[in-house]
Design a protein around this motif. Structure first.
Motif, PDB file in Angstrom:
ATOM      1  N   ILE A  10       0.845  -1.196   0.000  1.00  0.00           N
ATOM      2  CA  ILE A  10       0.000   0.000   0.000  1.00  0.00           C
ATOM      3  C   ILE A  10       0.880   1.246   0.000  1.00  0.00           C
ATOM      4  O   ILE A  10       1.809   1.349   0.792  1.00  0.00           O
ATOM      5  CB  ILE A  10      -0.920   0.038   1.243  1.00  0.00           C
ATOM      6  N   SER A  11       0.602   2.174  -0.895  1.00  0.00           N
ATOM      7  CA  SER A  11       1.334   3.433  -0.883  1.00  0.00           C
ATOM      8  C   SER A  11       0.382   4.597  -1.108  1.00  0.00           C
ATOM      9  O   SER A  11      -0.794   4.412  -1.421  1.00  0.00           O
ATOM     10  CB  SER A  11       2.423   3.436  -1.956  1.00  0.00           C
ATOM     11  N   VAL A  12       0.897   5.779  -0.919  1.00  0.00           N
ATOM     12  CA  VAL A  12       0.134   7.000  -1.147  1.00  0.00           C
ATOM     13  C   VAL A  12       0.890   7.832  -2.177  1.00  0.00           C
ATOM     14  O   VAL A  12       2.112   7.956  -2.090  1.00  0.00           O
ATOM     15  CB  VAL A  12      -0.038   7.778   0.182  1.00  0.00           C
ATOM     16  N   ASP A  13       0.187   8.336  -3.187  1.00  0.00           N
ATOM     17  CA  ASP A  13       0.803   9.269  -4.128  1.00  0.00           C
ATOM     18  C   ASP A  13       0.118  10.614  -4.031  1.00  0.00           C
ATOM     19  O   ASP A  13      -1.112  10.696  -3.969  1.00  0.00           O
ATOM     20  CB  ASP A  13       0.703   8.728  -5.570  1.00  0.00           C
ATOM     21  N   CYS A  14       0.933  11.673  -4.033  1.00  0.00           N
ATOM     22  CA  CYS A  14       0.390  13.022  -3.915  1.00  0.00           C
ATOM     23  C   CYS A  14       0.526  13.772  -5.236  1.00  0.00           C
ATOM     24  O   CYS A  14       1.612  13.819  -5.809  1.00  0.00           O
ATOM     25  CB  CYS A  14       1.132  13.813  -2.843  1.00  0.00           C
ATOM     26  N   VAL A  15      -0.576  14.327  -5.678  1.00  0.00           N
ATOM     27  CA  VAL A  15      -0.553  15.208  -6.843  1.00  0.00           C
ATOM     28  C   VAL A  15      -0.671  16.628  -6.304  1.00  0.00           C
ATOM     29  O   VAL A  15      -1.735  17.031  -5.834  1.00  0.00           O
ATOM     30  CB  VAL A  15      -1.715  14.897  -7.801  1.00  0.00           C
ATOM     31  N   ILE A  16       0.453  17.335  -6.308  1.00  0.00           N
ATOM     32  CA  ILE A  16       0.480  18.651  -5.673  1.00  0.00           C
ATOM     33  C   ILE A  16       0.380  19.723  -6.748  1.00  0.00           C
ATOM     34  O   ILE A  16       1.299  19.905  -7.549  1.00  0.00           O
ATOM     35  CB  ILE A  16       1.752  18.801  -4.830  1.00  0.00           C
ATOM     36  N   PHE A  17      -0.774  20.391  -6.769  1.00  0.00           N
ATOM     37  CA  PHE A  17      -1.014  21.417  -7.772  1.00  0.00           C
ATOM     38  C   PHE A  17      -0.614  22.793  -7.241  1.00  0.00           C
ATOM     39  O   PHE A  17      -0.820  23.091  -6.062  1.00  0.00           O
ATOM     40  CB  PHE A  17      -2.499  21.476  -8.154  1.00  0.00           C
ATOM     41  N   GLY A  18      -0.089  23.606  -8.118  1.00  0.00           N
ATOM     42  CA  GLY A  18       0.215  24.995  -7.768  1.00  0.00           C
ATOM     43  C   GLY A  18      -0.212  25.907  -8.898  1.00  0.00           C
ATOM     44  O   GLY A  18      -0.250  25.494 -10.064  1.00  0.00           O
ATOM     45  N   LEU A  59      -4.148   6.859   5.942  1.00  0.00           N
ATOM     46  CA  LEU A  59      -3.778   7.256   4.584  1.00  0.00           C
ATOM     47  C   LEU A  59      -3.571   8.766   4.513  1.00  0.00           C
ATOM     48  O   LEU A  59      -2.608   9.257   3.931  1.00  0.00           O
ATOM     49  CB  LEU A  59      -4.880   6.850   3.603  1.00  0.00           C
ATOM     50  N   GLU A  60      -4.495   9.492   5.113  1.00  0.00           N
ATOM     51  CA  GLU A  60      -4.428  10.947   5.060  1.00  0.00           C
ATOM     52  C   GLU A  60      -3.210  11.483   5.815  1.00  0.00           C
ATOM     53  O   GLU A  60      -2.561  12.432   5.364  1.00  0.00           O
ATOM     54  CB  GLU A  60      -5.721  11.549   5.626  1.00  0.00           C
ATOM     55  N   ASP A  61      -2.895  10.868   6.949  1.00  0.00           N
ATOM     56  CA  ASP A  61      -1.688  11.262   7.686  1.00  0.00           C
ATOM     57  C   ASP A  61      -0.441  11.063   6.822  1.00  0.00           C
ATOM     58  O   ASP A  61       0.484  11.882   6.843  1.00  0.00           O
ATOM     59  CB  ASP A  61      -1.520  10.418   8.965  1.00  0.00           C
ATOM     60  N   ALA A  62      -0.423   9.948   6.083  1.00  0.00           N
ATOM     61  CA  ALA A  62       0.744   9.676   5.230  1.00  0.00           C
ATOM     62  C   ALA A  62       0.863  10.753   4.148  1.00  0.00           C
ATOM     63  O   ALA A  62       1.960  11.257   3.874  1.00  0.00           O
ATOM     64  CB  ALA A  62       0.618   8.289   4.601  1.00  0.00           C
ATOM     65  N   ALA A  63      -0.265  11.115   3.552  1.00  0.00           N
ATOM     66  CA  ALA A  63      -0.250  12.151   2.510  1.00  0.00           C
ATOM     67  C   ALA A  63       0.223  13.487   3.090  1.00  0.00           C
ATOM     68  O   ALA A  63       1.029  14.196   2.478  1.00  0.00           O
ATOM     69  CB  ALA A  63      -1.634  12.287   1.882  1.00  0.00           C
ATOM     70  N   ALA A  64      -0.266  13.820   4.292  1.00  0.00           N
ATOM     71  CA  ALA A  64       0.133  15.072   4.935  1.00  0.00           C
ATOM     72  C   ALA A  64       1.628  15.063   5.256  1.00  0.00           C
ATOM     73  O   ALA A  64       2.305  16.089   5.140  1.00  0.00           O
ATOM     74  CB  ALA A  64      -0.691  15.302   6.207  1.00  0.00           C
ATOM     75  N   ARG A  65       2.135  13.917   5.657  1.00  0.00           N
ATOM     76  CA  ARG A  65       3.565  13.788   5.947  1.00  0.00           C
ATOM     77  C   ARG A  65       4.406  14.019   4.687  1.00  0.00           C
ATOM     78  O   ARG A  65       5.414  14.750   4.718  1.00  0.00           O
ATOM     79  CB  ARG A  65       3.862  12.409   6.537  1.00  0.00           C
ATOM     80  N   ILE A  66       4.003  13.405   3.573  1.00  0.00           N
ATOM     81  CA  ILE A  66       4.736  13.583   2.324  1.00  0.00           C
ATOM     82  C   ILE A  66       4.775  15.073   1.962  1.00  0.00           C
ATOM     83  O   ILE A  66       5.817  15.628   1.610  1.00  0.00           O
ATOM     84  CB  ILE A  66       4.062  12.775   1.186  1.00  0.00           C
ATOM     85  N   LEU A  67       3.636  15.710   2.102  1.00  0.00           N
ATOM     86  CA  LEU A  67       3.525  17.126   1.786  1.00  0.00           C
ATOM     87  C   LEU A  67       4.395  17.974   2.710  1.00  0.00           C
ATOM     88  O   LEU A  67       5.060  18.918   2.277  1.00  0.00           O
ATOM     89  CB  LEU A  67       2.057  17.525   1.950  1.00  0.00           C
TER      90      LEU A  67
END
Lengths: 246, 246
Positions: A10-18, A59-67
């Protein structure tokens, strides 16, 4: 102490828009595979930012950590938009070579959960584990590692839809902005041109868009009035049910 | 030959909605835990329908399989709406007892990907691995096993939003239906009352809603005209960009 990764499936991928007032950008990471013996570069391509999740992490914590690791920012807008688990998602030749070189089973399957987030690009300083992370115009991205291009398109679709429903566009703007900047944001994300007069009419109905006694500074053209978004007013005035569009 | 399960950390849960012209229903499974020694029932509660995924199966294939095993129907509308991976999702006492009794590690974490699907209930005959599966009115469901109540609410929210954007409501109706049935469907799913005159005005603009030279049969009241939905007309006439609602 090192935190323990939950598992390898299981992994999390972040699509970070700017948004830079001109175009919609996305944060991508350089992936370079070097031949261990010769030191020669075998290939270089681009990926989204992602990671496994830790045992004690949602999952959300992992995404926040990556960010956070990437930008140093907390409490950033984050939205889950899909889970990606196709049987073929790790099977492209570059990806197979990459998995082998990093000691991972190239035949394993990994389920990735996608989150997109929105940043006003001017705020951000990037750093990520010594790897090269950069903004790329979304419109110019044509291919990515793994199924990340599919994930990016899926995030874009989710962002477009969300933008029609919720006042999330303001996450991509600085605290104070002009109406032209707001219009440009909608045009760029939705990929349309909007009629200025109709747009202003819509704007006039948005009570949560507060005109300030303040104008732009340091611009070549006639400085425009600045506005801010009031979440408080939005929450108080939002309609319970939207009109349906079918 | 038995297919091999991919792993024990990923599952798919299906929220199967049905409409019976009166209310929105959801398919739930009885879960009964019986004490092995005494034969006494320890508890009984309700879960969504779910399963692990097979090695050669995508997430969507797994969801379609669950649906097929349950109803014998193929090509049913299926929409992924979220991934659920909270650290606490398997920790309620009943769930822990259930996991132990079925020989699974009660401390493991399982990520579940949710799909909702839409059925016209009159079409369906249910059978599922000898377990008791039944329609329950969504409005009357107050608690479910695991985090399935959260998953159900999340599916409902996704369905409501989708219903405002896409002509998916027709999946919940038989091929031919009356305008009153269509209005009732919108009212029931969105949880609102709609003004009949405004609704008919909206309907009149939907070129893909085709009036038939046919009326209801076997009803006590004056039989109403029947309509059908034409996906072909819809695809040809749909607007590229919707009006934004923020």
């Amino acid at each position: 102490m090192m935190k323990k990764v939950l598992n390898n499936t299981i992994s999390v991928d972040c699509v970070i828009f700017g948004f830079d007032f001109e175009k919609l950008n996305v944060l991508l990471v350089d992936r370079v595979l070097v031949d261990e013996k010769t030191g020669k570069e075998l290939f270089s391509d681009l990926t989204l930012t992602g990671n496994h999740i830790f045992e004690d992490e949602s999952l959300e914590d992992a995404a926040a950590r990556i960010l956070f690791d990437l930008t140093g920012l907390e409490n950033i807008y984050l939205k889950q938009f899909g889970a990606f688990g196709d049987t073929e998602r790790l099977l492209k030749p570059n990806d197979q070579a990459w998995l082998r070189a990093s000691g991972r089973d190239p035949h394993s399957r990994i389920l990735s959960v996608g989150y997109y987030s929105l940043l006003a690009t001017e705020k951000v300083t990037l750093k990520w584990k010594g790897r090269n992370v950069k903004w790329y115009p979304v419109a110019e991205v044509t291919d990515l590692a793994f199924d990340h291009y599919t994930i990016l398109q899926s995030a874009l679709q989710a962002l477009r839809r969300e933008l029609l429903y919720e006042p999330i566009g303001f996450e991509l703007l600085p605290e104070k902005f002009t109406l032209s900047q707001l219009q440009k944001l909608y045009e760029v994300v939705l990929g349309v041109e909007l009629d200025k007069r109709n747009f202003r009419k819509k704007i006039a109905r948005m009570k949560y868009l507060i005109p300030l006694d303040e104008k732009q500074k340091g611009v070549a053209h006639k400085p425009a009035r600045l506005y801010m978004f009031s979440r408080e007013v939005y929450e108080k005035t939002r309609k319970e049910v939207f009109d349906f569009n079918i």
